[in-house]
Design a protein around this motif. Structure first.
Motif, PDB file in Angstrom:
ATOM      1  N   ALA A 179       6.554   0.866  -0.966  1.00 37.57           N
ATOM      2  CA  ALA A 179       5.251   0.780  -0.296  1.00 37.57           C
ATOM      3  C   ALA A 179       5.437   0.167   1.078  1.00 37.57           C
ATOM      4  O   ALA A 179       6.524  -0.307   1.416  1.00 37.57           O
ATOM      5  CB  ALA A 179       4.295  -0.092  -1.113  1.00 37.57           C
ATOM      6  N   GLU A 205       8.824   1.933  -8.147  1.00 35.33           N
ATOM      7  CA  GLU A 205       7.373   1.828  -7.988  1.00 35.33           C
ATOM      8  C   GLU A 205       6.959   0.697  -7.054  1.00 35.33           C
ATOM      9  O   GLU A 205       5.775   0.573  -6.729  1.00 35.33           O
ATOM     10  CB  GLU A 205       6.667   1.668  -9.342  1.00 35.33           C
ATOM     11  N   GLY A 244      -2.565   7.128   0.015  1.00 38.81           N
ATOM     12  CA  GLY A 244      -3.598   7.605  -0.888  1.00 38.81           C
ATOM     13  C   GLY A 244      -4.164   6.563  -1.819  1.00 38.81           C
ATOM     14  O   GLY A 244      -5.073   6.864  -2.596  1.00 38.81           O
ATOM     15  N   LYS A 245      -3.635   5.346  -1.740  1.00 36.30           N
ATOM     16  CA  LYS A 245      -4.131   4.290  -2.612  1.00 36.30           C
ATOM     17  C   LYS A 245      -4.601   3.100  -1.798  1.00 36.30           C
ATOM     18  O   LYS A 245      -4.230   2.938  -0.644  1.00 36.30           O
ATOM     19  CB  LYS A 245      -3.040   3.862  -3.602  1.00 36.30           C
ATOM     20  N   GLU A 246      -5.398   2.264  -2.442  1.00 33.49           N
ATOM     21  CA  GLU A 246      -5.888   1.076  -1.774  1.00 33.49           C
ATOM     22  C   GLU A 246      -4.778   0.045  -1.616  1.00 33.49           C
ATOM     23  O   GLU A 246      -3.821   0.016  -2.395  1.00 33.49           O
ATOM     24  CB  GLU A 246      -7.041   0.452  -2.569  1.00 33.49           C
ATOM     25  N   ARG A 247      -4.967  -0.792  -0.617  1.00 39.63           N
ATOM     26  CA  ARG A 247      -4.042  -1.896  -0.424  1.00 39.63           C
ATOM     27  C   ARG A 247      -4.234  -2.888  -1.575  1.00 39.63           C
ATOM     28  O   ARG A 247      -5.356  -3.256  -1.904  1.00 39.63           O
ATOM     29  CB  ARG A 247      -4.329  -2.557   0.916  1.00 39.63           C
ATOM     30  N   GLU A 248      -3.145  -3.342  -2.175  1.00 40.04           N
ATOM     31  CA  GLU A 248      -3.206  -4.230  -3.323  1.00 40.04           C
ATOM     32  C   GLU A 248      -2.517  -5.551  -3.029  1.00 40.04           C
ATOM     33  O   GLU A 248      -1.453  -5.575  -2.394  1.00 40.04           O
ATOM     34  CB  GLU A 248      -2.542  -3.582  -4.542  1.00 40.04           C
ATOM     35  N   ARG A 279      -8.714 -10.371  -2.704  1.00 38.37           N
ATOM     36  CA  ARG A 279      -8.194  -9.341  -1.801  1.00 38.37           C
ATOM     37  C   ARG A 279      -8.821  -9.425  -0.415  1.00 38.37           C
ATOM     38  O   ARG A 279      -8.493  -8.624   0.452  1.00 38.37           O
ATOM     39  CB  ARG A 279      -8.468  -7.959  -2.398  1.00 38.37           C
ATOM     40  N   SER A 289       2.124  -7.086 -12.006  1.00 35.31           N
ATOM     41  CA  SER A 289       3.255  -6.173 -11.882  1.00 35.31           C
ATOM     42  C   SER A 289       4.489  -6.812 -11.265  1.00 35.31           C
ATOM     43  O   SER A 289       5.593  -6.257 -11.371  1.00 35.31           O
ATOM     44  CB  SER A 289       2.849  -4.955 -11.059  1.00 35.31           C
ATOM     45  N   GLN A 329       0.836  -1.196   0.000  1.00 38.19           N
ATOM     46  CA  GLN A 329       0.000   0.000   0.000  1.00 38.19           C
ATOM     47  C   GLN A 329       0.865   1.238   0.000  1.00 38.19           C
ATOM     48  O   GLN A 329       1.820   1.329   0.773  1.00 38.19           O
ATOM     49  CB  GLN A 329      -0.925   0.022   1.221  1.00 38.19           C
ATOM     50  N   VAL A 330       0.524   2.176  -0.869  1.00 38.49           N
ATOM     51  CA  VAL A 330       1.180   3.482  -0.883  1.00 38.49           C
ATOM     52  C   VAL A 330       0.170   4.512  -0.407  1.00 38.49           C
ATOM     53  O   VAL A 330      -1.044   4.304  -0.547  1.00 38.49           O
ATOM     54  CB  VAL A 330       1.720   3.841  -2.277  1.00 38.49           C
TER      55      VAL A 330
END
Length: 119
Positions: A89, A86, A39-43, A104, A60, A36-37
């Motif tokens: 995280a 990239e 401002g973004k959702e956990r992936e 998820r 990725s 997770q970064v």
């Protein structure tokens, strides 16, 4: 008590490698690694079945990351090679009762470990 503790994060240059570890207080669960970064959702990054016989990876990271587990030691690992900026995280270990490919939806989470890849 259900507990997941991650370790192994840190700072690495692009192209380098890190191995994350997750120690579980229980056995018999499918496991996953997420990142997770801000401002973004956990992936989901990778998942592994209870026996270790099935795995699933985010597109990725395919070919660069490998998830594995030591059932007897209640440990799960994420070997990360050819790291890219990239990939920076917070990485979380997670557990769920049954394996379901790259779902998820997980039941238990660790506190996370920071991975920073410099360019």
């Amino acid at each position: 008590q259900v507990q997941l503790v991650e370790s192994g994060g840190g700072l690495v240059q692009a192209g380098g490698s890190l191995r994350l570890s997750c120690a579980a207080s229980f056995s018999g669960y499918a496991m996953g690694w997420f990142h997770q970064v801000p401002g973004k959702e956990r992936e989901l990054v990778a998942a592994i079945s209870r026996s270790g016989g099935s795995t699933c990876y985010a597109d990725s990271v395919k070919g660069r990351f490998t998830i594995s587990r030591d059932v007897a030691k209640k440990m799960v690992y994420l070997q990360m090679n050819s790291l890219k900026p990239e990939d920076t995280a917070v990485y979380y270990c997670a557990a769920r009762r049954t394996y379901s490919d790259c779902t998820r939806e997980y039941d238990y989470w660790g506190q996370g470990t920071q991975v920073t890849v410099s360019s």
